[in-house]
Design an enzyme around this catalytic site. Structure first.
Site, PDB file in Angstrom:
ATOM      1  N   GLY A 132       0.721  -1.647  12.298  1.00 38.94           N
ATOM      2  CA  GLY A 132       0.189  -2.992  12.476  1.00 38.94           C
ATOM      3  C   GLY A 132      -1.205  -3.139  11.904  1.00 38.94           C
ATOM      4  CG  HIS A 165      -0.157   0.070   2.531  1.00 43.83           C
ATOM      5  ND1 HIS A 165       0.357   1.244   3.050  1.00 43.83           N
ATOM      6  CD2 HIS A 165       0.191  -0.898   3.412  1.00 43.83           C
ATOM      7  CE1 HIS A 165       0.974   1.007   4.185  1.00 43.83           C
ATOM      8  NE2 HIS A 165       0.889  -0.298   4.429  1.00 43.83           N
ATOM      9  CE  LYS A 172       7.336   2.316  12.174  1.00 39.34           C
ATOM     10  NZ  LYS A 172       7.504   2.147  10.709  1.00 39.34           N
ATOM     11  CB  SER A 185      -0.645   4.659   6.174  1.00 44.18           C
ATOM     12  OG  SER A 185       0.293   4.494   7.226  1.00 44.18           O
ATOM     13  CG  HIS A 221      -0.638  -4.524   4.957  1.00 46.38           C
ATOM     14  ND1 HIS A 221      -1.034  -3.244   5.297  1.00 46.38           N
ATOM     15  CD2 HIS A 221      -1.777  -5.216   4.689  1.00 46.38           C
ATOM     16  CE1 HIS A 221      -2.360  -3.169   5.234  1.00 46.38           C
ATOM     17  NE2 HIS A 221      -2.820  -4.348   4.863  1.00 46.38           N
ATOM     18  NE  ARG A 254      -1.530   0.034   6.647  1.00 48.85           N
ATOM     19  CZ  ARG A 254      -2.005  -0.467   7.778  1.00 48.85           C
ATOM     20  NH1 ARG A 254      -3.158  -0.018   8.268  1.00 48.85           N
ATOM     21  NH2 ARG A 254      -1.335  -1.398   8.441  1.00 48.85           N
ATOM     22  CD  GLU A 268       2.632  -4.956   8.324  1.00 44.17           C
ATOM     23  OE1 GLU A 268       2.969  -6.167   8.325  1.00 44.17           O
ATOM     24  OE2 GLU A 268       3.225  -4.069   7.674  1.00 44.17           O
TER      25      GLU A 268
END
Length: 378
Positions: free
Chosen positions: A111, A98, A212, A101, A271, A147, A201
């Site tokens: 996720g 995808h 992250k 996002s 994903h 997505r 995903e």
């Protein structure tokens, strides 16, 4: 000039007639271009056979003072672009991660949280559609997340066959009854879209929604890297890549591979980790090879399925290759924008600087570095 443009558009030979305009022989067809206006006379032999595919031809409007292109005009074509490169026993399998996002943009663990595309993600999906616009698609499989579904739908708006992708609702009897189509012609011009959570995903557990970089600062870079890139170690209360592969590959074998065997051309929009899992199966990668595989957002990957075997065409030539394209000179039109690919990350070439910029070279360099840094974070 008009003669040259017409000859380039439709091919064949041209003959200039003194009083009756231009005469063109295109194979066994006769075309006559009158000197005024843009009337175009095309004669087809009665026994000529043409395929159901169509291609666009431009009509030339000619006069003594100017030439312009008007149209386009739909005319029969002997074959689609791909037909001459794919044999009857070959079918296409297209994989697309995808587009970007909103949480990719914010550098958050996504996720299985259902987050839509950014404007850049929409552009990536549309560009992916241009790249695969000549490759036939009979069925589409996506995850249950918006997505991936947006990416598939936007990509298909660019397809040359102009068929409409329609999501099938098989949740219960009412959903099937209420979404039924009663026109055979409409069904013929549609592409079924099948969604499944098994293509989602991988579930990141307690990391979902966390930044992250902040998570790496809190738990340590090595621990976060282990959660993200190891094959069999899951994040807290989440899935490992191995667990994601078990559901994604099983779904591919049970549902998608039989459709390929029956001759259907398939597009999968999913994903990073679910597609990694499928590529691991297709390319027979080891668990160590697959964890180094990076897939860029919005870049199509093409496989040819022939005699029960998957043949890479534009897929990774090595496990760490990120610049994977379905596009080749023979299969589809040029992309909307050129991309430059590094070993592990792919960055879009920035748009030209605004008018009046004093140092356009420096501005473009900074824009490119910023986008590359964003890609690395994802």
């Amino acid at each position: 000039m008009a003669i040259a443009m017409l000859q380039q558009t439709v091919g064949g030979t041209l003959q200039l007639l003194s009083n009756s305009g231009t005469h063109c022989n295109v194979g066994n067809r006769s075309v006559r271009l009158l000197p005024k206006g843009f009337k175009l006379e095309v004669e087809f032999p009665k026994r000529a056979i043409y395929s159901s595919g169509k291609r666009k031809l431009n009509v030339i409007q000619a006069s003594t003072s100017q030439t312009s292109v008007v149209g386009p005009l739909l005319a029969p074509s002997s074959s689609d672009t791909l037909d001459s490169h794919m044999k009857p026993n070959e079918v296409a399998l297209i994989l697309i991660r995808h587009g970007e996002s909103l949480w990719n943009e914010k550098n958050l663990f996504t996720g299985c949280v259902d987050v839509p595309l950014t404007n850049k993600g929409v552009e990536e999906a549309i560009e992916a559609g241009h790249r695969i616009s000549s490759i036939p698609v009979d069925m589409i499989y996506t995850s249950s997340l918006i997505r991936a579904q947006m990416t598939a739908m936007l990509a298909m708006t660019q397809h040359r066959r102009k068929k409409v992708p329609i999501i099938l609702h098989n949740e219960d009897e009412r959903a099937r009854a209420w979404s039924k189509i009663y026109s055979e012609d409409t069904i013929e011009q549609s592409i079924p879209v099948i969604t499944s959570w098994k293509l989602n995903e991988r579930m990141y557990g307690e990391l979902q929604g966390l930044n992250k970089q902040e998570t790496a600062d809190k738990f340590g870079h090595e621990k976060v890297h282990e959660w993200r890139r190891s094959y069999d170690i899951p994040p807290p209360n989440g899935e490992s890549l191995e667990m994601c592969a078990q559901r994604a590959v099983a779904y591919f074998r049970d549902n998608i591979e039989p459709q390929l065997l029956s001759g259907k051309n398939i597009l999968i929009s999913a994903h990073g980790n679910s597609l990694r899992s499928i590529i691991m199966y297709l390319d027979k990668l080891t668990s160590q090879e697959v964890i180094t595989l990076e897939l860029s957002t919005g870049i199509p990957m093409l496989y040819i399925f022939k005699e029960g075997k998957f043949i890479r065409r534009g897929s990774p030539v090595a496990p760490t290759e990120a610049g994977v394209y379905a596009y080749t000179r023979d299969l589809s039109p040029p992309p909307l924008s050129h991309r430059r690919t590094s070993h592990l990350h792919q960055c879009r070439v920035p748009a030209p600087s605004a008018k009046g910029e004093k140092t356009p070279g420096m501005r473009k360099k900074k824009q490119k570095e910023k986008r590359c840094n964003m890609a690395i974070k994802s």
